[in-house]
Design a protein around this motif. Structure first.
Motif, PDB file in Angstrom:
ATOM      1  N   ILE C  26       0.842  -1.207   0.000  1.00  0.00           N
ATOM      2  CA  ILE C  26       0.000   0.000   0.000  1.00  0.00           C
ATOM      3  C   ILE C  26       0.874   1.252   0.000  1.00  0.00           C
ATOM      4  O   ILE C  26       0.656   2.181  -0.787  1.00  0.00           O
ATOM      5  N   GLU C  27       1.899   1.252   0.836  1.00  0.00           N
ATOM      6  CA  GLU C  27       2.766   2.439   0.866  1.00  0.00           C
ATOM      7  C   GLU C  27       3.510   2.609  -0.455  1.00  0.00           C
ATOM      8  O   GLU C  27       3.759   3.735  -0.899  1.00  0.00           O
ATOM      9  N   GLY C  28       3.845   1.491  -1.078  1.00  0.00           N
ATOM     10  CA  GLY C  28       4.479   1.578  -2.393  1.00  0.00           C
ATOM     11  C   GLY C  28       3.573   2.254  -3.412  1.00  0.00           C
ATOM     12  O   GLY C  28       4.023   3.084  -4.216  1.00  0.00           O
ATOM     13  N   LEU C  29       2.296   1.907  -3.359  1.00  0.00           N
ATOM     14  CA  LEU C  29       1.343   2.543  -4.288  1.00  0.00           C
ATOM     15  C   LEU C  29       1.200   4.032  -3.984  1.00  0.00           C
ATOM     16  O   LEU C  29       1.136   4.863  -4.890  1.00  0.00           O
ATOM     17  N   LEU C  30       1.154   4.369  -2.698  1.00  0.00           N
ATOM     18  CA  LEU C  30       1.040   5.792  -2.329  1.00  0.00           C
ATOM     19  C   LEU C  30       2.286   6.561  -2.771  1.00  0.00           C
ATOM     20  O   LEU C  30       2.199   7.692  -3.256  1.00  0.00           O
ATOM     21  N   ASP C  31       3.446   5.942  -2.597  1.00  0.00           N
ATOM     22  CA  ASP C  31       4.685   6.608  -3.030  1.00  0.00           C
ATOM     23  C   ASP C  31       4.680   6.825  -4.541  1.00  0.00           C
ATOM     24  O   ASP C  31       5.096   7.877  -5.043  1.00  0.00           O
ATOM     25  N   ARG C  32       4.209   5.811  -5.252  1.00  0.00           N
ATOM     26  CA  ARG C  32       4.164   5.923  -6.706  1.00  0.00           C
ATOM     27  C   ARG C  32       3.191   7.039  -7.130  1.00  0.00           C
ATOM     28  O   ARG C  32       3.467   7.804  -8.053  1.00  0.00           O
ATOM     29  N   ALA C  33       2.047   7.108  -6.444  1.00  0.00           N
ATOM     30  CA  ALA C  33       1.078   8.171  -6.741  1.00  0.00           C
ATOM     31  C   ALA C  33       1.695   9.540  -6.493  1.00  0.00           C
ATOM     32  O   ALA C  33       1.531  10.479  -7.283  1.00  0.00           O
ATOM     33  N   LEU C  36       4.180  10.327  -9.285  1.00  0.00           N
ATOM     34  CA  LEU C  36       3.483  10.691 -10.525  1.00  0.00           C
ATOM     35  C   LEU C  36       2.908  12.101 -10.416  1.00  0.00           C
ATOM     36  O   LEU C  36       2.996  12.900 -11.347  1.00  0.00           O
ATOM     37  N   ARG C  37       2.347  12.405  -9.255  1.00  0.00           N
ATOM     38  CA  ARG C  37       1.783  13.738  -9.058  1.00  0.00           C
ATOM     39  C   ARG C  37       2.855  14.812  -9.226  1.00  0.00           C
ATOM     40  O   ARG C  37       2.627  15.846  -9.852  1.00  0.00           O
ATOM     41  N   GLU C  38       4.020  14.546  -8.667  1.00  0.00           N
ATOM     42  CA  GLU C  38       5.107  15.521  -8.803  1.00  0.00           C
ATOM     43  C   GLU C  38       5.485  15.740 -10.268  1.00  0.00           C
ATOM     44  O   GLU C  38       5.722  16.865 -10.701  1.00  0.00           O
ATOM     45  N   GLN C  39       5.544  14.646 -11.011  1.00  0.00           N
ATOM     46  CA  GLN C  39       5.922  14.777 -12.412  1.00  0.00           C
ATOM     47  C   GLN C  39       4.895  15.582 -13.200  1.00  0.00           C
ATOM     48  O   GLN C  39       5.245  16.420 -14.026  1.00  0.00           O
ATOM     49  N   PHE C  40       3.624  15.332 -12.927  1.00  0.00           N
ATOM     50  CA  PHE C  40       2.598  16.075 -13.664  1.00  0.00           C
ATOM     51  C   PHE C  40       2.558  17.530 -13.221  1.00  0.00           C
ATOM     52  O   PHE C  40       2.408  18.431 -14.032  1.00  0.00           O
ATOM     53  N   ARG C  41       2.715  17.764 -11.931  1.00  0.00           N
ATOM     54  CA  ARG C  41       2.669  19.154 -11.453  1.00  0.00           C
ATOM     55  C   ARG C  41       3.900  19.926 -11.901  1.00  0.00           C
ATOM     56  O   ARG C  41       3.877  21.141 -12.016  1.00  0.00           O
ATOM     57  N   ASN C 299      -6.425  13.728  -6.054  1.00  0.00           N
ATOM     58  CA  ASN C 299      -5.570  12.579  -5.728  1.00  0.00           C
ATOM     59  C   ASN C 299      -6.091  11.278  -6.335  1.00  0.00           C
ATOM     60  O   ASN C 299      -5.312  10.351  -6.568  1.00  0.00           O
ATOM     61  N   GLY C 300      -7.387  11.228  -6.577  1.00  0.00           N
ATOM     62  CA  GLY C 300      -7.956  10.031  -7.195  1.00  0.00           C
ATOM     63  C   GLY C 300      -7.294   9.711  -8.522  1.00  0.00           C
ATOM     64  O   GLY C 300      -7.024   8.543  -8.843  1.00  0.00           O
ATOM     65  N   ILE C 301      -7.020  10.741  -9.294  1.00  0.00           N
ATOM     66  CA  ILE C 301      -6.344  10.539 -10.589  1.00  0.00           C
ATOM     67  C   ILE C 301      -4.983   9.885 -10.357  1.00  0.00           C
ATOM     68  O   ILE C 301      -4.624   8.907 -11.030  1.00  0.00           O
ATOM     69  N   TYR C 302      -4.218  10.407  -9.400  1.00  0.00           N
ATOM     70  CA  TYR C 302      -2.849   9.908  -9.210  1.00  0.00           C
ATOM     71  C   TYR C 302      -2.834   8.518  -8.569  1.00  0.00           C
ATOM     72  O   TYR C 302      -2.008   7.688  -8.908  1.00  0.00           O
ATOM     73  N   ALA C 303      -3.769   8.286  -7.642  1.00  0.00           N
ATOM     74  CA  ALA C 303      -3.851   6.945  -7.042  1.00  0.00           C
ATOM     75  C   ALA C 303      -4.179   5.910  -8.122  1.00  0.00           C
ATOM     76  O   ALA C 303      -3.605   4.813  -8.150  1.00  0.00           O
ATOM     77  N   ARG C 304      -5.084   6.262  -9.021  1.00  0.00           N
ATOM     78  CA  ARG C 304      -5.461   5.318 -10.092  1.00  0.00           C
ATOM     79  C   ARG C 304      -4.329   5.148 -11.103  1.00  0.00           C
ATOM     80  O   ARG C 304      -4.104   4.052 -11.615  1.00  0.00           O
TER      81      ARG C 304
END
Lengths: 315, 315, 315
Positions: C26-33, C36-41, C299-304
């Motif tokens: 779960i933490e791995g998925l959150l880290d990945r989200a 990804l968010r950082e890259q898009f922002r 955050n839903g976008i990045y989690a998905r």
């Protein structure tokens, strides 16, 4: 300036109506549409002006034609387009329209294309949008600004300029957002005369269209005009007109070849579609040499591209 | 040549039916499908053959499966695909089908994928299209040419050639456009024998399928064949058959393992889907080693890619 | 390991529930989200992690909001997304769900996003999928794992860590898959206390949520918590509660400013949407400084994205 459509730097932020937009801004959009059209006709298959941008179609009133035109315009500029299905959406679960807007906007939406049967919904959404642009794709009988732009573009293509032209708009003026946006645009660009013609019950209230003449006599309205815009008449509306059926409507308010001969020889015939052949327009006129109806459709893509580029590309 | 499907240079302009298309053209499409399949299986994720082209799905009859297959085929070749929602479109507002076509075409559409419950609608649209290609995705009981192509492709994969093969097609032949397009294609490619089998009420009129045999005896029809095509039977149709219910239909016309043993040992079993397990086909046959049903689905993408490439890439 | 969600190499193959997924994953998925968010922002408009992949939305229950979030997540990673319209699909023609899955999978589908009103449908499809990943977008009242992930991500953004936090989840717990996935995730990440609060008829059975406290007293439930999750209450459910109408529901179970003051000063207020303002949450709390409701949506976008990347990028 309190108009939410214009930002602090004087740039266009939303497109709600052509009313008050001003000649320079409208001509700028038409020039941009013309330039985009040239690029695509010269062989471009897509221009990445909107790459990475997300455009959401928010159609509370079904309109496959207009939705598709916006969708293609946005996609050919590289945007991601999502068709938001209102029927199965949260709005139908009691969510406020503003919360639906805020939610979709929070997903990273850059522009909303909005159609709604109630006047003023796009303006209301524009007042609530945080960063997304609102493009009015038709609200009630108030405005359909991209239709106005594509009509002006088509007229300009054929007549070189709008200034000084005589234009007849015929049919159900009262309920028509197309008529209103056309009039806003034609006035802004200096048309010499705008004649609104239709059955008395379908003419607007006196004073709503300053600078236009109202009449129920189609022959007179067509006399010497440069441009004829025939509007769609809903069959249900004809049933509400005393003493008129479809046949009688065509006889009194339909455009046939004989009537069209009253206009200038090089007058163009326009219609926003979908057409009722044999009711508001004769088939041979719709398909005739003076008809520019399919050019209107093609120009719709470029007019919408121009608006999307103007609203989004600079952000 | 008056066939609107072939242009003045002898190139394929529309795909309306396999009937009369000729062996060389059909084999050319199968070769193209095979080549595209190799490229994708070798790792291509998209080929930009149709970059900048617009393909519109115009489905007057709902079919998510076929629509999705065409959509994926077109998108993997780089096209922009729009699903035109007929239910909320102008056609339902009294616009003629020809005007709807002309309008969407004027938006820059290169191809229409058309499904319609009436025989002949795709041909009628092909006669009116100005520049767009029309691809028939099924009209009435007349033709479903891409299904015919994907079936031929699947047969060729397994049997190397179609020439000389014995094929049984079983079920509701009378109402089946799949049966018709399969027969057109099998004849063109030189199949040795085509046996059509089903309840008498669901067999075609005598003489409609020259060169095919008609029978109501499934055991006899399967005897020694290379290919078995089982068709979907609509449950409502069974109700119309005197003395038959679903159980009795399966007993007389369903394909089970015992019956399949009458075919050649290496016979393949096909079905266009969606299947009614336990009605026209036993579950263990549908999932068995001789079933190529999911290969048909996979080949559908490549057959449709080949047609789209043939019709559009050269323009 | 018999869990179809984990493959032989210990990699995540499907996302069906957060229950049992484990803290590291779960933490791995959150880290990945977060990454990804950082890259898009930072300016990325799309990352081609899923270029050439096909993602199919298979929503048996309408949900434009969640479907759109998944669609945008997949498209921003370069995938092709198809919305499969169940209403007009073969499933409604008697095809089994497994056959529908196999058919669409055979078209080259890499992932299915599945929502279904029956518990267990995504797990059932995962057991049948040959190579495609199944992502649960909500099944019955059982699980909505990406909502759980986006909620955890939002909490972690504000509280740095989930471990040791006190969380109140309020409303219709019994029917809520959001509550279940939140509880699974909060437990996995070491939340100190989870209080479930609602009308007795809408609380879960005793023992279903080990390690959580159940109560009907919202004031007590809010006392000193770090996080408040308000759930949507369906208006029909209120009608089923003896002696309660919407006004009385808000008075007893609605979150207003006075009640919120019982939580920690820096407590955050969450809601999965769509909100019923004035029923489960006061408008000024929904729009207030402590509300992170729109951040949840973003955050839903990045989690998905993170889940899609995890499931597909390595294949």
């Amino acid at each position: 300036m309190s108009d939410p459509s214009i930002d602090a730097d004087g740039r266009l932020r939303h497109l709600i109506t052509l009313d008050g937009l001003g000649r320079a801004r409208i001509e700028g959009l038409l020039d941009r549409a013309t330039s985009l059209r040239e690029q695509f006709r010269a062989g471009s298959t897509s221009l990445p002006l909107l790459a990475g941008r997300t455009v959401v179609n928010l159609f509370f009133e079904a309109s496959t034609r207009t939705r598709t035109s916006f969708e293609l315009a946005a996609r050919r500029l590289g945007a991601t387009v999502v068709n938001f299905d209102i029927a199965s959406s949260s709005t139908s679960k009691g969510e406020t329209l503003e919360d639906t807007l805020a939610t979709i906007e929070a997903m990273g939406t850059d522009a909303f294309i909005v159609r709604h049967k109630e006047n003023g919904t796009p303006a209301r959404l524009a007042a609530h949008a945080r960063r997304a642009a609102i493009l009015n794709a038709g609200d009630g009988n108030r405005a359909h600004p991209t239709q106005g732009l594509l009509d002006l573009l088509t007229i300009r293509d054929h007549k070189k300029r709008v200034e000084g032209l005589r234009v007849a708009i015929c049919g159900d003026i009262r309920h028509s957002r197309v008529a209103r946006s056309d009039v806003h645009g034609l006035h802004a660009l200096g048309a010499a005369e705008i004649r609104l013609c239709g059955p008395a019950a379908l003419l607007p209230d006196a004073g709503e269209f300053p600078g236009c003449t109202l009449s129920g006599d189609l022959d007179a309205a067509l006399d010497g005009v440069d441009v004829v815009v025939m509007l769609r008449i809903q069959k249900e509306r004809i049933e509400g007109l005393p003493g008129l059926d479809e046949h009688a409507y065509f006889a009194r308010y339909g455009l046939d070849r004989t009537r069209l001969a009253r206009a200038k020889r090089d007058a163009i015939v326009m219609h926003p579609g979908p057409m009722n052949r044999g009711i508001e327009i004769a088939a041979d006129v719709a398909d005739g040499a003076q008809s520019v109806i399919l050019e209107q459709v093609a120009n719709g893509i470029y007019a919408r591209m121009a608006v999307l580029a103007e609203l989004l590309a600079a952000r």
